[in-house]
Design a protein around this motif. Structure first.
Motif, PDB file in Angstrom:
ATOM      1  N   SER A 152      17.489  29.693 -28.111  1.00  0.00           N
ATOM      2  CA  SER A 152      16.329  28.801 -28.108  1.00  0.00           C
ATOM      3  C   SER A 152      16.269  27.926 -26.854  1.00  0.00           C
ATOM      4  O   SER A 152      15.250  27.297 -26.598  1.00  0.00           O
ATOM      5  CB  SER A 152      16.342  27.910 -29.356  1.00  0.00           C
ATOM      6  N   HIS A 153      17.359  27.869 -26.104  1.00  0.00           N
ATOM      7  CA  HIS A 153      17.390  27.081 -24.873  1.00  0.00           C
ATOM      8  C   HIS A 153      17.977  27.933 -23.751  1.00  0.00           C
ATOM      9  O   HIS A 153      19.187  27.890 -23.504  1.00  0.00           O
ATOM     10  CB  HIS A 153      18.218  25.807 -25.049  1.00  0.00           C
ATOM     11  N   PRO A 154      17.151  28.761 -23.093  1.00  0.00           N
ATOM     12  CA  PRO A 154      17.677  29.645 -22.043  1.00  0.00           C
ATOM     13  C   PRO A 154      18.339  28.867 -20.914  1.00  0.00           C
ATOM     14  O   PRO A 154      17.914  27.769 -20.577  1.00  0.00           O
ATOM     15  CB  PRO A 154      16.426  30.384 -21.556  1.00  0.00           C
ATOM     16  N   PHE A 155      19.405  29.431 -20.373  1.00  0.00           N
ATOM     17  CA  PHE A 155      20.120  28.825 -19.255  1.00  0.00           C
ATOM     18  C   PHE A 155      19.540  29.403 -17.970  1.00  0.00           C
ATOM     19  O   PHE A 155      19.549  30.620 -17.765  1.00  0.00           O
ATOM     20  CB  PHE A 155      21.614  29.125 -19.348  1.00  0.00           C
ATOM     21  N   ILE A 156      19.024  28.530 -17.105  1.00  0.00           N
ATOM     22  CA  ILE A 156      18.315  28.957 -15.898  1.00  0.00           C
ATOM     23  C   ILE A 156      19.019  28.397 -14.663  1.00  0.00           C
ATOM     24  O   ILE A 156      19.289  27.201 -14.581  1.00  0.00           O
ATOM     25  CB  ILE A 156      16.848  28.487 -15.925  1.00  0.00           C
ATOM     26  N   ILE A 157      19.307  29.289 -13.702  1.00  0.00           N
ATOM     27  CA  ILE A 157      19.921  28.888 -12.444  1.00  0.00           C
ATOM     28  C   ILE A 157      18.906  29.085 -11.338  1.00  0.00           C
ATOM     29  O   ILE A 157      18.496  30.220 -11.046  1.00  0.00           O
ATOM     30  CB  ILE A 157      21.188  29.705 -12.152  1.00  0.00           C
ATOM     31  N   ASP A 158      18.492  27.993 -10.724  1.00  0.00           N
ATOM     32  CA  ASP A 158      17.520  28.036  -9.631  1.00  0.00           C
ATOM     33  C   ASP A 158      18.277  28.188  -8.319  1.00  0.00           C
ATOM     34  O   ASP A 158      19.087  27.335  -7.952  1.00  0.00           O
ATOM     35  CB  ASP A 158      16.689  26.742  -9.635  1.00  0.00           C
ATOM     36  N   LEU A 159      18.019  29.281  -7.595  1.00  0.00           N
ATOM     37  CA  LEU A 159      18.689  29.546  -6.323  1.00  0.00           C
ATOM     38  C   LEU A 159      17.775  29.307  -5.134  1.00  0.00           C
ATOM     39  O   LEU A 159      18.095  29.674  -4.015  1.00  0.00           O
ATOM     40  CB  LEU A 159      19.198  31.001  -6.293  1.00  0.00           C
ATOM     41  N   GLY A 160      16.642  28.677  -5.355  1.00  0.00           N
ATOM     42  CA  GLY A 160      15.683  28.435  -4.278  1.00  0.00           C
ATOM     43  C   GLY A 160      14.528  29.403  -4.396  1.00  0.00           C
ATOM     44  O   GLY A 160      13.522  29.126  -5.053  1.00  0.00           O
ATOM     45  N   ASN A 161      14.666  30.587  -3.776  1.00  0.00           N
ATOM     46  CA  ASN A 161      13.598  31.591  -3.861  1.00  0.00           C
ATOM     47  C   ASN A 161      13.882  32.646  -4.922  1.00  0.00           C
ATOM     48  O   ASN A 161      13.140  33.618  -5.043  1.00  0.00           O
ATOM     49  CB  ASN A 161      13.412  32.272  -2.494  1.00  0.00           C
ATOM     50  N   GLN A 162      14.953  32.451  -5.689  1.00  0.00           N
ATOM     51  CA  GLN A 162      15.307  33.377  -6.756  1.00  0.00           C
ATOM     52  C   GLN A 162      15.797  32.595  -7.968  1.00  0.00           C
ATOM     53  O   GLN A 162      16.278  31.471  -7.833  1.00  0.00           O
ATOM     54  CB  GLN A 162      16.388  34.359  -6.285  1.00  0.00           C
ATOM     55  N   PRO A 176      34.768  25.354  -3.061  1.00  0.00           N
ATOM     56  CA  PRO A 176      34.801  24.130  -2.240  1.00  0.00           C
ATOM     57  C   PRO A 176      33.468  23.759  -1.596  1.00  0.00           C
ATOM     58  O   PRO A 176      33.149  22.581  -1.492  1.00  0.00           O
ATOM     59  CB  PRO A 176      35.858  24.462  -1.183  1.00  0.00           C
ATOM     60  N   ALA A 177      32.683  24.738  -1.159  1.00  0.00           N
ATOM     61  CA  ALA A 177      31.430  24.427  -0.460  1.00  0.00           C
ATOM     62  C   ALA A 177      30.212  24.435  -1.382  1.00  0.00           C
ATOM     63  O   ALA A 177      29.079  24.307  -0.913  1.00  0.00           O
ATOM     64  CB  ALA A 177      31.211  25.415   0.690  1.00  0.00           C
ATOM     65  N   ALA A 178      30.436  24.564  -2.682  1.00  0.00           N
ATOM     66  CA  ALA A 178      29.317  24.693  -3.623  1.00  0.00           C
ATOM     67  C   ALA A 178      28.705  23.339  -3.971  1.00  0.00           C
ATOM     68  O   ALA A 178      29.378  22.304  -3.930  1.00  0.00           O
ATOM     69  CB  ALA A 178      29.771  25.392  -4.893  1.00  0.00           C
ATOM     70  N   GLN A 179      27.426  23.368  -4.322  1.00  0.00           N
ATOM     71  CA  GLN A 179      26.708  22.187  -4.800  1.00  0.00           C
ATOM     72  C   GLN A 179      25.936  22.573  -6.052  1.00  0.00           C
ATOM     73  O   GLN A 179      25.241  23.588  -6.079  1.00  0.00           O
ATOM     74  CB  GLN A 179      25.727  21.660  -3.734  1.00  0.00           C
ATOM     75  N   LEU A 180      26.066  21.752  -7.096  1.00  0.00           N
ATOM     76  CA  LEU A 180      25.389  22.014  -8.362  1.00  0.00           C
ATOM     77  C   LEU A 180      24.611  20.786  -8.783  1.00  0.00           C
ATOM     78  O   LEU A 180      25.126  19.664  -8.735  1.00  0.00           O
ATOM     79  CB  LEU A 180      26.407  22.378  -9.448  1.00  0.00           C
ATOM     80  N   GLN A 181      23.369  20.989  -9.208  1.00  0.00           N
ATOM     81  CA  GLN A 181      22.537  19.906  -9.723  1.00  0.00           C
ATOM     82  C   GLN A 181      22.124  20.255 -11.150  1.00  0.00           C
ATOM     83  O   GLN A 181      21.542  21.315 -11.390  1.00  0.00           O
ATOM     84  CB  GLN A 181      21.286  19.710  -8.860  1.00  0.00           C
ATOM     85  N   VAL A 182      22.449  19.378 -12.098  1.00  0.00           N
ATOM     86  CA  VAL A 182      22.004  19.535 -13.486  1.00  0.00           C
ATOM     87  C   VAL A 182      20.731  18.716 -13.639  1.00  0.00           C
ATOM     88  O   VAL A 182      20.749  17.492 -13.514  1.00  0.00           O
ATOM     89  CB  VAL A 182      23.085  19.052 -14.470  1.00  0.00           C
ATOM     90  N   LYS A 207      16.926  20.224 -23.663  1.00  0.00           N
ATOM     91  CA  LYS A 207      15.772  19.935 -24.525  1.00  0.00           C
ATOM     92  C   LYS A 207      14.908  21.185 -24.692  1.00  0.00           C
ATOM     93  O   LYS A 207      14.830  21.761 -25.770  1.00  0.00           O
ATOM     94  CB  LYS A 207      14.963  18.782 -23.959  1.00  0.00           C
ATOM     95  N   LYS A 208      14.231  21.610 -23.615  1.00  0.00           N
ATOM     96  CA  LYS A 208      13.449  22.838 -23.674  1.00  0.00           C
ATOM     97  C   LYS A 208      14.240  24.006 -23.117  1.00  0.00           C
ATOM     98  O   LYS A 208      14.155  25.126 -23.605  1.00  0.00           O
ATOM     99  CB  LYS A 208      12.138  22.670 -22.907  1.00  0.00           C
ATOM    100  N   ASP A 209      14.983  23.745 -22.066  1.00  0.00           N
ATOM    101  CA  ASP A 209      15.834  24.760 -21.474  1.00  0.00           C
ATOM    102  C   ASP A 209      17.056  24.081 -20.879  1.00  0.00           C
ATOM    103  O   ASP A 209      17.213  22.860 -20.975  1.00  0.00           O
ATOM    104  CB  ASP A 209      15.082  25.575 -20.410  1.00  0.00           C
ATOM    105  N   ARG A 210      17.920  24.861 -20.284  1.00  0.00           N
ATOM    106  CA  ARG A 210      19.117  24.337 -19.624  1.00  0.00           C
ATOM    107  C   ARG A 210      19.042  24.787 -18.172  1.00  0.00           C
ATOM    108  O   ARG A 210      19.389  25.924 -17.860  1.00  0.00           O
ATOM    109  CB  ARG A 210      20.375  24.864 -20.314  1.00  0.00           C
ATOM    110  N   LYS A 211      18.582  23.896 -17.316  1.00  0.00           N
ATOM    111  CA  LYS A 211      18.286  24.295 -15.941  1.00  0.00           C
ATOM    112  C   LYS A 211      19.183  23.585 -14.945  1.00  0.00           C
ATOM    113  O   LYS A 211      19.373  22.372 -15.019  1.00  0.00           O
ATOM    114  CB  LYS A 211      16.820  24.003 -15.607  1.00  0.00           C
ATOM    115  N   VAL A 212      19.746  24.374 -14.011  1.00  0.00           N
ATOM    116  CA  VAL A 212      20.569  23.833 -12.936  1.00  0.00           C
ATOM    117  C   VAL A 212      20.131  24.462 -11.622  1.00  0.00           C
ATOM    118  O   VAL A 212      19.480  25.512 -11.602  1.00  0.00           O
ATOM    119  CB  VAL A 212      22.073  24.112 -13.176  1.00  0.00           C
TER     120      VAL A 212
END
Length: 338
Positions: free
Chosen positions: A192-202, A160-166, A172-177
């Motif tokens: 060929s397209h790594p999935f990357i989750i950006d958590l801010g400082n990690q 419920p409190a989560a936020q996701l940005q695609v 194209k080059k990667d799959r970043k959220v």
């Protein structure tokens, strides 16, 4: 710049692709109720997007030429219809001319409706093609509890409190959220397209796996299957199935437990596992500090526990290793029996 009509149909495309936010959804619902023809046009657009996505992308339709052809055909139809009406109305003693007039009015209304519908189709093809081509070049935001399906087949269950940005250019080059809060990921494998989750400082780099992430306060990651890499500055940790990672914010390092089948229910399975690893898992899973005498650390431990209080688990382990459990405030210690 889009014209008002193009902007409208771009919004309708967004609505049909379930990417409209709550304000946009309310606006479209109001628009649908404003005119009986609006639901018909929306249904036409929905059919177009579902049945001819390849043609739309290849598109390249010259809408100006389409309008020219359309107007020429309509003008020809109007001239033919007018001559017929006049021929049928001449010398009619029984008042048939009135009926012809009414038929003419009906024909004109029908023709006007089909002109609008045809115009809409041309516009839908043009704007729909633009929308499909460019939709992955913009950022898409998701807030609150929902199941998000990404175009690569990945599914993400948000709390419920989560936020996701695609992020723009996904796939194209990667799959970043970007993730804030807690979510469970089921990521489609694509080397060929790594999935990357950006958590801010990690950052989490995914190789194709199912795992849960809680980034609400301190980072907590549990791997259901597969493998991921968690990176912070120059440090990185590889996690595989059954491993639980927690960030120790006070000591600025990661704690990792293993042999876990379900982090939520605290289900673990140890099979001839060194006591050193067992205690590390208990520390992470129960948020406690358990130490042991050096003489005990390499002893093998076997056992299955689900939802047991930490004291019960430690008592069982102490019995198996011929040790005693010593309680020091909030901490625990295992000592060999005398």
């Amino acid at each position: 710049m889009l014209t008002p009509d193009e902007a409208l149909y771009a919004l309708l495309c967004k609505y049909l692709l379930k990417e409209a936010d709550s304000n946009e959804q309310r606006w479209v619902n109001t628009w649908l109720q404003a005119n009986a023809e609006h639901p018909v046009l929306l249904a036409s657009l929905d059919k177009l997007l579902r049945t001819v996505p390849g043609e739309v992308v290849k598109g390249g339709m010259d809408t100006e030429m389409a309008w020219k052809v359309l107007s020429e055909r309509m003008e020809l139809g109007e001239r033919s219809g007018g001559e017929v009406s006049r021929d049928r109305g001449e010398g009619d003693p029984n008042g048939m001319s009135d009926m012809v007039d009414r038929e003419g009015v009906g024909t004109a209304k029908t023709r006007s409706w089909w002109m609008a519908a045809a115009a809409a189709v041309f516009l839908l093809i043009s704007v729909g093609g633009w929308y499909i081509i460019h939709q992955n070049e913009r950022q898409i935001n998701y807030d609150g509890a929902q199941l998000v399906k990404l175009e690569d087949g990945t599914s993400i269950q948000l709390d419920p409190a989560a936020q996701l940005q695609v992020l723009p250019g996904f796939g194209k080059k990667d799959r970043k959220v970007i993730l804030k809060g807690k979510a469970t990921f089921d990521v489609t494998t694509d080397a060929s397209h790594p999935f990357i989750i950006d958590l801010g400082n990690q950052v989490i780099t995914v190789l194709g796996t199912r795992f849960s992430v809680d980034n609400s306060n301190q980072l907590r990651v549990f791997i259901h299957s597969g493998k991921i890499k968690v990176t912070r500055r120059q440090d990185s940790v590889i996690l595989t199935a059954g491993m639980l990672l927690e960030e120790d914010t006070s000591k600025q390092h990661y704690q990792v437990g293993a042999h876990i089948t379900d982090a939520e229910t605290r289900a673990v399975v140890f099979k001839d596992t060194p006591l050193r690893e067992v205690l590390q898992t208990i520390n992470v899973l129960y948020h406690v500090n358990v130490t042991a005498d050096a003489a005990l650390l390499e002893l093998p431990v076997s056992g299955t526990y689900t939802g047991e209080p930490v004291k019960n688990v430690l008592d069982a382990i102490a019995y198996a290793t011929n040790a005693n459990v010593i309680i020091n405030g909030a901490d625990f210690e295992l000592r060999p029996q005398d």
